[in-house]
Design a protein around this motif. Structure first.
Motif, PDB file in Angstrom:
ATOM      1  N   ILE A  42       0.841  -1.202   0.000  1.00 15.45           N
ATOM      2  CA  ILE A  42       0.000   0.000   0.000  1.00 15.45           C
ATOM      3  C   ILE A  42       0.872   1.246   0.000  1.00 15.45           C
ATOM      4  CG2 ILE A  42      -1.739   1.319   1.253  1.00 15.45           C
ATOM      5  CD1 ILE A  42      -2.853  -1.262   0.104  1.00 15.45           C
ATOM      6  N   ASN A  43       0.724   2.057  -1.033  1.00 18.88           N
ATOM      7  CA  ASN A  43       1.428   3.335  -1.140  1.00 18.88           C
ATOM      8  C   ASN A  43       0.394   4.429  -1.398  1.00 18.88           C
ATOM      9  OD1 ASN A  43       4.445   2.507  -1.310  1.00 18.88           O
ATOM     10  ND2 ASN A  43       3.433   1.172  -2.797  1.00 18.88           N
ATOM     11  N   LEU A  44       0.313   5.384  -0.486  1.00 16.82           N
ATOM     12  CA  LEU A  44      -0.621   6.493  -0.698  1.00 16.82           C
ATOM     13  C   LEU A  44      -0.126   7.747   0.008  1.00 16.82           C
ATOM     14  CD1 LEU A  44      -2.509   7.006   2.080  1.00 16.82           C
ATOM     15  CD2 LEU A  44      -3.531   4.871   1.329  1.00 16.82           C
ATOM     16  N   GLN A  45      -0.671   8.868  -0.418  1.00 14.77           N
ATOM     17  CA  GLN A  45      -0.344  10.162   0.168  1.00 14.77           C
ATOM     18  C   GLN A  45      -1.633  10.949   0.386  1.00 14.77           C
ATOM     19  OE1 GLN A  45       2.366  12.097  -2.541  1.00 14.77           O
ATOM     20  NE2 GLN A  45       4.134  10.925  -1.819  1.00 14.77           N
ATOM     21  N   LEU A  46      -1.684  11.659   1.497  1.00 12.98           N
ATOM     22  CA  LEU A  46      -2.806  12.552   1.780  1.00 12.98           C
ATOM     23  C   LEU A  46      -2.252  13.936   2.071  1.00 12.98           C
ATOM     24  CD1 LEU A  46      -4.944  10.331   4.203  1.00 12.98           C
ATOM     25  CD2 LEU A  46      -5.364  10.753   1.784  1.00 12.98           C
ATOM     26  N   SER A  47      -2.845  14.946   1.433  1.00 11.15           N
ATOM     27  CA  SER A  47      -2.403  16.333   1.612  1.00 11.15           C
ATOM     28  C   SER A  47      -3.404  17.119   2.436  1.00 11.15           C
ATOM     29  CB  SER A  47      -2.227  16.996   0.250  1.00 11.15           C
ATOM     30  OG  SER A  47      -1.251  16.338  -0.514  1.00 11.15           O
ATOM     31  N   ARG A  48      -2.978  18.251   2.934  1.00 12.66           N
ATOM     32  CA  ARG A  48      -3.852  19.106   3.740  1.00 12.66           C
ATOM     33  C   ARG A  48      -5.085  19.526   2.934  1.00 12.66           C
ATOM     34  NH1 ARG A  48      -3.458  21.701   8.373  1.00 12.66           N
ATOM     35  NH2 ARG A  48      -1.211  21.325   8.573  1.00 12.66           N
ATOM     36  N   GLY A  49      -6.245  19.386   3.562  1.00 14.22           N
ATOM     37  CA  GLY A  49      -7.491  19.812   2.948  1.00 14.22           C
ATOM     38  C   GLY A  49      -8.126  18.802   2.019  1.00 14.22           C
ATOM     39  N   GLU A  50      -7.506  17.631   1.840  1.00 15.96           N
ATOM     40  CA  GLU A  50      -8.104  16.604   0.987  1.00 15.96           C
ATOM     41  C   GLU A  50      -9.260  15.909   1.702  1.00 15.96           C
ATOM     42  OE1 GLU A  50      -6.131  14.216  -2.296  1.00 15.96           O
ATOM     43  OE2 GLU A  50      -4.660  14.130  -0.680  1.00 15.96           O
ATOM     44  N   PHE A  51     -10.295  15.594   0.943  1.00 13.04           N
ATOM     45  CA  PHE A  51     -11.448  14.831   1.419  1.00 13.04           C
ATOM     46  C   PHE A  51     -11.448  13.538   0.603  1.00 13.04           C
ATOM     47  CE2 PHE A  51     -16.390  15.116   2.043  1.00 13.04           C
ATOM     48  CZ  PHE A  51     -16.357  13.917   2.744  1.00 13.04           C
ATOM     49  N   VAL A  52     -10.978  12.458   1.218  1.00 12.51           N
ATOM     50  CA  VAL A  52     -10.719  11.211   0.508  1.00 12.51           C
ATOM     51  C   VAL A  52     -11.588  10.098   1.079  1.00 12.51           C
ATOM     52  CG1 VAL A  52      -8.961   9.506  -0.117  1.00 12.51           C
ATOM     53  CG2 VAL A  52      -8.339  11.930   0.071  1.00 12.51           C
ATOM     54  N   SER A  53     -12.194   9.309   0.188  1.00 11.20           N
ATOM     55  CA  SER A  53     -12.950   8.142   0.620  1.00 11.20           C
ATOM     56  C   SER A  53     -12.221   6.871   0.205  1.00 11.20           C
ATOM     57  CB  SER A  53     -14.361   8.162   0.035  1.00 11.20           C
ATOM     58  OG  SER A  53     -14.325   8.294  -1.363  1.00 11.20           O
ATOM     59  N   VAL A  54     -12.425   5.809   0.984  1.00  9.12           N
ATOM     60  CA  VAL A  54     -11.870   4.488   0.682  1.00  9.12           C
ATOM     61  C   VAL A  54     -13.040   3.527   0.549  1.00  9.12           C
ATOM     62  CG1 VAL A  54     -10.319   2.640   1.409  1.00  9.12           C
ATOM     63  CG2 VAL A  54      -9.808   5.011   2.038  1.00  9.12           C
ATOM     64  N   THR A  55     -13.145   2.883  -0.618  1.00 12.02           N
ATOM     65  CA  THR A  55     -14.269   1.990  -0.877  1.00 12.02           C
ATOM     66  C   THR A  55     -13.766   0.609  -1.285  1.00 12.02           C
ATOM     67  OG1 THR A  55     -14.462   2.547  -3.224  1.00 12.02           O
ATOM     68  CG2 THR A  55     -15.652   3.946  -1.673  1.00 12.02           C
ATOM     69  N   GLY A  56     -14.691  -0.334  -1.302  1.00  9.52           N
ATOM     70  CA  GLY A  56     -14.379  -1.706  -1.692  1.00  9.52           C
ATOM     71  C   GLY A  56     -15.302  -2.666  -0.970  1.00  9.52           C
ATOM     72  N   LYS A  57     -15.343  -3.890  -1.461  1.00  9.24           N
ATOM     73  CA  LYS A  57     -16.230  -4.890  -0.876  1.00  9.24           C
ATOM     74  C   LYS A  57     -15.794  -5.238   0.548  1.00  9.24           C
ATOM     75  CE  LYS A  57     -17.357  -7.037  -5.335  1.00  9.24           C
ATOM     76  NZ  LYS A  57     -17.264  -8.267  -6.160  1.00  9.24           N
TER      77      LYS A  57
END
Length: 228
Positions: free
Chosen positions: A27-42
Protein backbone atom coordinates in the motif's frame (compact mmCIF):
# COMPACT_ATOMS: atom_id res chain seq x y z
CA UNK A 1 2.11 22.09 -3.74
CA UNK A 2 -0.12 21.20 -0.79
CA UNK A 3 1.42 20.15 2.51
CA UNK A 4 1.73 16.37 2.89
CA UNK A 5 -0.09 15.13 6.01
CA UNK A 6 0.20 11.34 5.74
CA UNK A 7 2.25 9.00 3.60
CA UNK A 8 2.74 5.23 3.41
CA UNK A 9 5.54 3.26 1.82
CA UNK A 10 4.94 -0.38 0.84
CA UNK A 11 2.67 -1.25 3.77
CA UNK A 12 1.68 -4.91 3.93
CA UNK A 13 0.01 -6.99 6.60
CA UNK A 14 -0.64 -10.69 7.10
CA UNK A 15 -2.56 -12.67 9.69
CA UNK A 16 -1.38 -16.09 10.86
CA UNK A 17 -4.51 -18.22 11.02
CA UNK A 18 -2.71 -20.76 11.29
CA UNK A 19 -1.08 -20.18 7.89
CA UNK A 20 -0.18 -16.72 6.61
CA UNK A 21 -3.10 -14.84 5.03
CA UNK A 22 -2.23 -11.54 3.32
CA UNK A 23 -4.78 -8.81 4.06
CA UNK A 24 -2.85 -5.78 2.76
CA UNK A 25 -0.24 -5.79 0.02
CA UNK A 26 2.16 -2.98 -0.96
CA UNK A 27 0.00 0.00 0.00
CA UNK A 28 1.43 3.33 -1.14
CA UNK A 29 -0.62 6.49 -0.70
CA UNK A 30 -0.34 10.16 0.17
CA UNK A 31 -2.81 12.55 1.78
CA UNK A 32 -2.40 16.33 1.61
CA UNK A 33 -3.85 19.11 3.74
CA UNK A 34 -7.49 19.81 2.95
CA UNK A 35 -8.10 16.60 0.99
CA UNK A 36 -11.45 14.83 1.42
CA UNK A 37 -10.72 11.21 0.51
CA UNK A 38 -12.95 8.14 0.62
CA UNK A 39 -11.87 4.49 0.68
CA UNK A 40 -14.27 1.99 -0.88
CA UNK A 41 -14.38 -1.71 -1.69
CA UNK A 42 -16.23 -4.89 -0.88
CA UNK A 43 -16.39 -6.25 2.67
CA UNK A 44 -13.16 -8.02 3.53
CA UNK A 45 -11.02 -6.13 1.01
CA UNK A 46 -8.86 -4.58 3.75
CA UNK A 47 -10.39 -1.10 4.12
CA UNK A 48 -10.80 -1.16 7.89
CA UNK A 49 -7.47 -2.94 8.40
CA UNK A 50 -5.76 -0.18 6.45
CA UNK A 51 -7.57 2.52 8.43
CA UNK A 52 -6.47 1.01 11.74
CA UNK A 53 -2.85 0.98 10.57
CA UNK A 54 -3.04 4.57 9.27
CA UNK A 55 -4.60 5.65 12.56
CA UNK A 56 -1.68 4.00 14.47
CA UNK A 57 -4.07 1.76 16.41
CA UNK A 58 -2.49 -1.25 14.69
CA UNK A 59 1.32 -1.18 14.69
CA UNK A 60 1.93 -4.78 13.50
CA UNK A 61 2.68 -4.35 9.79
CA UNK A 62 5.51 -4.26 7.27
CA UNK A 63 6.46 -1.02 5.51
CA UNK A 64 6.47 2.55 6.78
CA UNK A 65 3.87 5.09 7.86
CA UNK A 66 4.68 8.80 8.08
CA UNK A 67 2.38 11.24 9.86
CA UNK A 68 3.30 14.91 9.52
CA UNK A 69 6.69 13.79 8.21
CA UNK A 70 7.46 11.56 11.20
CA UNK A 71 7.96 7.81 10.73
CA UNK A 72 5.92 5.73 13.17
CA UNK A 73 8.28 2.76 13.09
CA UNK A 74 10.45 2.44 16.20
CA UNK A 75 8.24 4.69 18.33
CA UNK A 76 7.27 3.51 21.81
CA UNK A 77 3.57 2.94 22.55
CA UNK A 78 3.35 6.14 24.66
CA UNK A 79 4.97 8.11 21.81
CA UNK A 80 2.55 6.64 19.26
CA UNK A 81 -0.41 7.28 21.57
CA UNK A 82 0.62 10.91 21.95
CA UNK A 83 0.90 11.39 18.18
CA UNK A 84 -2.46 9.65 17.69
CA UNK A 85 -4.23 11.85 20.21
CA UNK A 86 -2.64 15.04 18.91
CA UNK A 87 -2.71 14.49 15.14
CA UNK A 88 -5.74 12.23 14.47
CA UNK A 89 -9.45 12.53 15.18
CA UNK A 90 -11.80 9.54 14.88
CA UNK A 91 -15.42 9.15 13.85
CA UNK A 92 -16.80 5.61 13.84
CA UNK A 93 -20.05 4.02 12.69
CA UNK A 94 -21.05 3.81 16.34
CA UNK A 95 -20.47 7.00 18.24
CA UNK A 96 -18.94 5.48 21.42
CA UNK A 97 -20.16 8.35 23.57
CA UNK A 98 -20.20 7.74 27.33
CA UNK A 99 -23.69 8.06 28.78
CA UNK A 100 -22.38 8.82 32.28
CA UNK A 101 -20.97 12.11 30.96
CA UNK A 102 -22.71 15.09 29.40
CA UNK A 103 -22.36 15.89 25.70
CA UNK A 104 -19.90 18.68 26.56
CA UNK A 105 -17.81 16.39 28.76
CA UNK A 106 -17.68 13.75 26.02
CA UNK A 107 -16.29 16.30 23.58
CA UNK A 108 -13.70 17.41 26.15
CA UNK A 109 -12.26 13.94 26.81
CA UNK A 110 -9.54 13.73 24.09
CA UNK A 111 -8.26 17.21 25.01
CA UNK A 112 -8.16 16.35 28.70
CA UNK A 113 -6.14 13.25 27.80
CA UNK A 114 -3.76 15.30 25.62
CA UNK A 115 -3.20 17.86 28.38
CA UNK A 116 -2.22 20.72 26.08
CA UNK A 117 -4.70 23.20 27.59
CA UNK A 118 -6.17 24.00 31.01
CA UNK A 119 -9.58 22.51 31.82
CA UNK A 120 -11.43 25.84 31.46
CA UNK A 121 -9.97 26.40 28.00
CA UNK A 122 -10.84 22.84 26.99
CA UNK A 123 -14.41 23.41 28.12
CA UNK A 124 -14.60 26.58 26.02
CA UNK A 125 -13.08 24.85 22.99
CA UNK A 126 -15.53 21.97 23.33
CA UNK A 127 -18.47 24.38 23.50
CA UNK A 128 -17.23 26.19 20.39
CA UNK A 129 -17.07 22.88 18.49
CA UNK A 130 -20.67 22.16 19.52
CA UNK A 131 -21.70 25.63 18.36
CA UNK A 132 -20.08 24.99 14.98
CA UNK A 133 -22.09 21.77 14.61
CA UNK A 134 -25.36 23.32 15.79
CA UNK A 135 -25.33 21.20 18.96
CA UNK A 136 -24.65 23.83 21.65
CA UNK A 137 -28.21 23.67 23.03
CA UNK A 138 -27.63 20.00 23.85
CA UNK A 139 -24.31 20.53 25.69
CA UNK A 140 -25.61 19.52 29.12
CA UNK A 141 -27.69 16.57 27.95
CA UNK A 142 -26.57 12.96 28.23
CA UNK A 143 -25.91 11.14 24.94
CA UNK A 144 -28.86 8.79 25.50
CA UNK A 145 -31.14 11.83 25.22
CA UNK A 146 -30.03 12.49 21.62
CA UNK A 147 -31.05 11.10 18.24
CA UNK A 148 -28.61 9.02 16.21
CA UNK A 149 -27.74 11.94 13.95
CA UNK A 150 -27.17 14.24 16.92
CA UNK A 151 -24.88 11.68 18.56
CA UNK A 152 -22.79 11.49 15.40
CA UNK A 153 -22.43 15.28 15.32
CA UNK A 154 -21.18 15.13 18.91
CA UNK A 155 -18.72 12.43 17.85
CA UNK A 156 -17.46 14.75 15.09
CA UNK A 157 -17.06 17.58 17.61
CA UNK A 158 -15.06 15.22 19.82
CA UNK A 159 -12.86 14.29 16.84
CA UNK A 160 -12.21 18.00 16.19
CA UNK A 161 -11.37 19.06 19.76
CA UNK A 162 -7.57 18.73 19.47
CA UNK A 163 -7.46 20.40 16.01
CA UNK A 164 -6.06 17.21 14.45
CA UNK A 165 -4.16 17.13 11.18
CA UNK A 166 -6.50 14.44 9.89
CA UNK A 167 -9.95 13.11 10.74
CA UNK A 168 -10.47 9.43 9.98
CA UNK A 169 -13.89 7.83 9.72
CA UNK A 170 -14.89 4.16 9.65
CA UNK A 171 -18.38 4.03 8.07
CA UNK A 172 -19.45 7.24 9.90
CA UNK A 173 -22.79 7.35 8.05
CA UNK A 174 -23.38 3.60 8.11
CA UNK A 175 -25.81 3.79 11.02
CA UNK A 176 -27.69 6.90 9.84
CA UNK A 177 -30.73 7.56 7.69
CA UNK A 178 -30.42 9.46 4.40
CA UNK A 179 -31.11 12.89 5.93
CA UNK A 180 -28.55 12.55 8.70
CA UNK A 181 -26.03 10.99 6.32
CA UNK A 182 -26.34 14.11 4.19
CA UNK A 183 -25.82 16.35 7.26
CA UNK A 184 -22.64 14.48 8.17
CA UNK A 185 -21.36 14.66 4.58
CA UNK A 186 -21.96 18.42 4.47
CA UNK A 187 -20.10 18.84 7.77
CA UNK A 188 -17.12 16.95 6.39
CA UNK A 189 -17.20 18.91 3.13
CA UNK A 190 -17.21 22.22 4.99
CA UNK A 191 -14.31 21.09 7.20
CA UNK A 192 -12.25 20.28 4.11
CA UNK A 193 -13.20 23.28 1.98
CA UNK A 194 -13.46 26.02 4.61
CA UNK A 195 -11.01 24.89 7.28
CA UNK A 196 -8.46 22.92 5.26
CA UNK A 197 -9.13 19.79 7.30
CA UNK A 198 -7.86 16.50 5.85
CA UNK A 199 -10.44 13.69 5.94
CA UNK A 200 -10.03 9.98 5.19
CA UNK A 201 -13.35 8.14 5.26
CA UNK A 202 -13.93 4.41 4.80
CA UNK A 203 -17.42 3.90 3.39
CA UNK A 204 -19.69 1.42 1.62
CA UNK A 205 -21.88 4.33 0.48
CA UNK A 206 -21.01 4.87 -3.18
CA UNK A 207 -23.05 8.07 -3.37
CA UNK A 208 -21.03 9.47 -0.44
CA UNK A 209 -17.75 8.37 -2.04
CA UNK A 210 -18.51 9.87 -5.46
CA UNK A 211 -18.92 13.30 -3.90
CA UNK A 212 -15.58 13.32 -2.08
CA UNK A 213 -12.52 14.91 -3.64
CA UNK A 214 -10.80 11.58 -4.28
CA UNK A 215 -11.78 7.93 -4.07
CA UNK A 216 -9.37 5.12 -3.25
CA UNK A 217 -10.83 1.78 -4.34
CA UNK A 218 -9.53 -1.41 -2.75
CA UNK A 219 -9.76 -5.03 -3.80
CA UNK A 220 -8.15 -8.07 -2.16
CA UNK A 221 -5.87 -5.97 0.03
CA UNK A 222 -4.59 -3.76 -2.76
CA UNK A 223 -5.33 -0.24 -4.01
CA UNK A 224 -6.71 -0.32 -7.54
CA UNK A 225 -5.48 2.12 -10.15
CA UNK A 226 -6.36 4.71 -11.18
CA UNK A 227 -7.11 6.77 -8.12
CA UNK A 228 -9.72 9.44 -8.79
Amino acid sequence: MKELILQTSHISKSFRDPVDVTVLSDINLQLSRGEFVSVTGKSGCGKSTLLYILSTMDTDYDGELYIDGVCMKGKSEPQVARIRNEKIGFVFQFHYLLNEFSVLQNVMLPALRLGRWEADEIRQRAYEKLVALDMAEHAQKKPNQLSGGQKQRVAIARAMINDPLIIMGDEPTGNLDKRNSEIVFEIFLELAQQQGQTLLIVTHDQQFARRTGRTIQMEDGRILEPLY
